[in-house]
Design an enzyme around this catalytic site. Structure first.
Site, PDB file in Angstrom:
ATOM      1  N   HIS A  62       5.151   1.785   2.934  1.00 34.56           N
ATOM      2  CA  HIS A  62       5.378   2.871   1.726  1.00 34.56           C
ATOM      3  C   HIS A  62       4.061   3.686   1.758  1.00 34.56           C
ATOM      4  O   HIS A  62       2.931   3.051   1.864  1.00 34.56           O
ATOM      5  CB  HIS A  62       6.007   2.381   0.614  1.00 34.56           C
ATOM      6  CG  HIS A  62       7.264   1.827   0.571  1.00 34.56           C
ATOM      7  ND1 HIS A  62       7.962   1.554  -0.435  1.00 34.56           N
ATOM      8  CD2 HIS A  62       7.936   1.380   1.638  1.00 34.56           C
ATOM      9  CE1 HIS A  62       9.384   1.083  -0.147  1.00 34.56           C
ATOM     10  NE2 HIS A  62       9.212   0.897   1.338  1.00 34.56           N
ATOM     11  N   GLU A  64       2.635   4.334  -1.042  1.00 30.36           N
ATOM     12  CA  GLU A  64       1.636   3.675  -2.098  1.00 30.36           C
ATOM     13  C   GLU A  64       0.965   2.696  -1.325  1.00 30.36           C
ATOM     14  O   GLU A  64      -0.215   2.625  -1.541  1.00 30.36           O
ATOM     15  CB  GLU A  64       2.677   3.110  -3.281  1.00 30.36           C
ATOM     16  CG  GLU A  64       3.413   4.390  -4.071  1.00 30.36           C
ATOM     17  CD  GLU A  64       4.700   4.548  -3.566  1.00 30.36           C
ATOM     18  OE1 GLU A  64       5.537   5.079  -4.249  1.00 30.36           O
ATOM     19  OE2 GLU A  64       4.973   4.444  -2.250  1.00 30.36           O
ATOM     20  N   CYS A  92       9.057   1.987  -6.000  1.00 30.49           N
ATOM     21  CA  CYS A  92      10.092   0.908  -5.888  1.00 30.49           C
ATOM     22  C   CYS A  92       9.310  -0.372  -6.298  1.00 30.49           C
ATOM     23  O   CYS A  92       8.066  -0.385  -6.900  1.00 30.49           O
ATOM     24  CB  CYS A  92      10.291   0.698  -4.568  1.00 30.49           C
ATOM     25  SG  CYS A  92       8.950   0.024  -3.444  1.00 30.49           S
ATOM     26  N   CYS A  95       5.974  -1.543  -4.604  1.00 27.06           N
ATOM     27  CA  CYS A  95       4.996  -0.402  -4.773  1.00 27.06           C
ATOM     28  C   CYS A  95       4.472  -0.779  -6.245  1.00 27.06           C
ATOM     29  O   CYS A  95       3.302  -0.779  -6.512  1.00 27.06           O
ATOM     30  CB  CYS A  95       5.300   0.763  -4.301  1.00 27.06           C
ATOM     31  SG  CYS A  95       5.716   1.131  -2.726  1.00 27.06           S
TER      32      CYS A  95
END
Length: 157
Positions: A62, A64, A92, A95
């Site tokens: 991801h 992040e 999420c 993250c």
């Protein structure tokens, strides 16, 4: 592709510039004035990235996570206490945990994510962590939501 630069920014921030930063739709980590001695100036992008889940076949890639990894490497520290992160969508749970563990100072996000979010929705991870960044959500919420909707609509067609 329009989604390429929309996920994450980590940067120090002046409140009057928040919407300007969100409009750039980049994935960035910005640093604070206190890092000036190390060659970085206030509001400088330290890390910029986007989701690479499909590209890497890695469910943890991801934006992040990738931006945090890059920023800690560039700043040569495991903690980003003088940095803020900007994301288009509410992070999420995975993250959100990474944001807490990296000790980011502030989390700014655009659209809320009732289905997959882990900050305001879902497990609300940051309520249960020792390190709690300041959370500012809903910045340009409609614009960020439309950007994400358009991206996924184009992806399906």
């Amino acid at each position: 592709n329009g989604f390429r630069n929309l996920d994450l920014k980590i940067r120090t921030e002046r409140p009057e510039c928040t919407e300007t930063y969100m409009r750039t739709r980049g994935s960035e980590i910005f640093e604070d004035q206190s890092l000036k001695d190390e060659g970085y100036s206030n509001d400088q992008i330290v890390s910029a990235t986007h989701n690479l889940v499909k590209h890497r076949n890695d469910p943890t890639a991801h934006a992040e996570i990738l931006a945090i990894q890059r920023a800690t490497k560039i700043l040569n520290t495991p903690y980003l206490e003088n940095c803020d992160i900007y994301v288009t969508l509410e992070p999420c749970p995975m993250c959100a945990s990474a944001i807490a563990w990296s000790r980011l100072r502030r989390l700014y996000f655009g659209a809320y994510d009732p289905k997959g979010g882990g900050v305001i929705h879902g497990p609300r991870v940051l309520e249960y962590t020792f390190q709690k960044p300041e959370i500012i959500g809903g910045i340009l919420e409609k614009e960020c939501g439309l950007l994400l909707s358009d991206f996924f609509k184009n992806r399906r067609s």
